[in-house]
Design a protein around this motif. Structure first.
Motif, short mmCIF file in Angstrom:
data_model
loop_
_atom_site.label_atom_id
_atom_site.label_comp_id
_atom_site.label_asym_id
_atom_site.label_seq_id
_atom_site.Cartn_x
_atom_site.Cartn_y
_atom_site.Cartn_z
N VAL A 61 3.71 7.11 -10.93
CA VAL A 61 4.18 6.29 -9.82
C VAL A 61 3.17 6.38 -8.68
O VAL A 61 2.85 7.48 -8.21
CB VAL A 61 5.58 6.73 -9.34
N ILE A 62 2.67 5.21 -8.23
CA ILE A 62 1.68 5.17 -7.16
C ILE A 62 2.19 4.44 -5.92
O ILE A 62 1.51 4.40 -4.90
CB ILE A 62 0.35 4.56 -7.62
N GLY A 63 3.40 3.88 -6.01
CA GLY A 63 3.97 3.19 -4.85
C GLY A 63 5.40 2.79 -5.13
O GLY A 63 5.85 2.82 -6.29
N TRP A 64 6.09 2.43 -4.07
CA TRP A 64 7.48 2.00 -4.23
C TRP A 64 7.87 1.02 -3.13
O TRP A 64 7.24 0.97 -2.06
CB TRP A 64 8.43 3.19 -4.25
N VAL A 65 8.92 0.26 -3.40
CA VAL A 65 9.53 -0.63 -2.43
C VAL A 65 11.03 -0.57 -2.66
O VAL A 65 11.50 -0.42 -3.79
CB VAL A 65 8.99 -2.08 -2.56
N ALA A 66 11.79 -0.63 -1.58
CA ALA A 66 13.25 -0.61 -1.67
C ALA A 66 13.82 -1.29 -0.44
O ALA A 66 13.14 -1.43 0.58
CB ALA A 66 13.77 0.83 -1.78
N VAL A 67 15.08 -1.71 -0.55
CA VAL A 67 15.73 -2.39 0.57
C VAL A 67 17.04 -1.69 0.93
O VAL A 67 17.67 -1.04 0.10
CB VAL A 67 16.01 -3.88 0.29
N SER A 68 17.40 -1.89 2.18
CA SER A 68 18.67 -1.43 2.72
C SER A 68 19.38 -2.63 3.32
O SER A 68 18.72 -3.55 3.84
CB SER A 68 18.46 -0.40 3.82
N PRO A 88 -1.65 7.39 -0.80
CA PRO A 88 -2.95 7.19 -0.13
C PRO A 88 -4.13 7.12 -1.09
O PRO A 88 -5.10 6.41 -0.83
CB PRO A 88 -3.07 8.42 0.78
N ASN A 89 -4.05 7.82 -2.22
CA ASN A 89 -5.15 7.80 -3.20
C ASN A 89 -5.18 6.54 -4.05
O ASN A 89 -6.11 6.35 -4.81
CB ASN A 89 -5.06 9.03 -4.10
N ALA A 90 -4.16 5.70 -3.93
CA ALA A 90 -4.08 4.48 -4.73
C ALA A 90 -4.18 3.22 -3.88
O ALA A 90 -4.04 2.11 -4.41
CB ALA A 90 -2.78 4.47 -5.53
N ARG A 91 -4.43 3.36 -2.61
CA ARG A 91 -4.48 2.18 -1.74
C ARG A 91 -5.70 1.33 -2.06
O ARG A 91 -6.71 1.81 -2.55
CB ARG A 91 -4.49 2.61 -0.27
N GLY A 92 -5.57 0.03 -1.79
CA GLY A 92 -6.67 -0.89 -2.01
C GLY A 92 -6.75 -1.43 -3.43
O GLY A 92 -7.69 -2.14 -3.76
N ARG A 93 -5.75 -1.13 -4.25
CA ARG A 93 -5.76 -1.58 -5.65
C ARG A 93 -4.77 -2.70 -5.90
O ARG A 93 -4.63 -3.16 -7.03
CB ARG A 93 -5.47 -0.40 -6.57
N GLY A 94 -4.06 -3.14 -4.86
CA GLY A 94 -3.13 -4.25 -5.00
C GLY A 94 -1.70 -3.87 -5.30
O GLY A 94 -0.85 -4.75 -5.49
N ALA A 95 -1.39 -2.58 -5.34
CA ALA A 95 -0.03 -2.14 -5.68
C ALA A 95 0.99 -2.62 -4.65
O ALA A 95 2.08 -3.08 -5.03
CB ALA A 95 0.03 -0.63 -5.81
N ALA A 96 0.67 -2.54 -3.37
CA ALA A 96 1.64 -2.95 -2.33
C ALA A 96 1.96 -4.43 -2.46
O ALA A 96 3.13 -4.82 -2.35
CB ALA A 96 1.11 -2.62 -0.95
N ARG A 97 0.98 -5.24 -2.70
CA ARG A 97 1.22 -6.68 -2.84
C ARG A 97 2.05 -6.96 -4.09
O ARG A 97 2.96 -7.79 -4.07
CB ARG A 97 -0.10 -7.45 -2.88
N MET A 98 1.76 -6.27 -5.18
CA MET A 98 2.55 -6.45 -6.40
C MET A 98 4.00 -6.06 -6.15
O MET A 98 4.92 -6.73 -6.61
CB MET A 98 1.96 -5.61 -7.54
N LEU A 99 4.20 -4.96 -5.42
CA LEU A 99 5.56 -4.52 -5.11
C LEU A 99 6.28 -5.55 -4.25
O LEU A 99 7.45 -5.87 -4.51
CB LEU A 99 5.53 -3.16 -4.42
#
Length: 165
Positions: A61-68, A88-99
């Motif tokens: 797991v390199i990132g997550w998104v969730a809602v309240s 922090p070690n996985a930033r810049g690879r597009g994970a946040a946008r995919m999430l």
């Protein structure tokens, strides 16, 4: 991005999710919170159907998104507040946008018409990410809270679904 996939978050992800959360909090521009909650508290505060993790090619797991929910009033049933964090070690690879893209698809499929978030103005990477993902600035809450001994502003963002009418 080919080595990154998004899948539903499970309790098995708790340790990594909370570690990534804490790393974001330690950086100082992610939240007014300073300590990640217990898994039980995290679990109780997030909607079950809209919790996702990004995993690398090795299944880490390199990132997550969730809602309240933003309110327990029925009229606001289609409005949620989200959080998105990436190791922090996985930033810049597009994970946040995919999430975020997966979250939009998940919430729209459930009839949710507004996703909101509050971001510190100093977190320029998050603001740019959200803008690229279709969020817009709706205002700034000035000096809304103290964080590490100083007043902080919060930029309010929202994404209104173009398909939920």
């Amino acid at each position: 991005m080919a080595d990154i996939t998004v899948r539903p978050m499970t309790p098995r992800d708790a340790e990594r999710v909370l570690a990534i959360y804490q790393a974001g909090l330690d950086a100082g521009h992610a939240s007014f919170e300073t300590t990640a909650p217990t898994w039980a508290a995290f679990d109780a505060g997030k909607l079950d159907d809209h919790r996702l993790v990004a995993v690398d090619g090795e299944g880490t797991v390199i990132g997550w998104v969730a809602v309240s929910p933003t309110s327990n009033r029925a009229v606001y049933a289609g409005v949620v507040e989200h959080s998105v964090y990436v190791d922090p070690n996985a930033r810049g690879r597009g994970a946040a946008r995919m999430l975020l893209d997966a979250l939009v698809a998940s919430t729209e499929a459930a009839g949710i018409w507004t996703i909101q978030s509050g971001v510190f103005p100093e977190n320029t990477a998050s603001l740019a990410l959200h803008e690229r993902a279709g969020f817009r600035v709706v205002g700034i809450r000035e000096r809304v809270g103290r964080h590490h001994g100083r007043w902080r502003d919060v930029v309010l963002l929202e994404r209104r679904s173009p398909v939920i009418t």
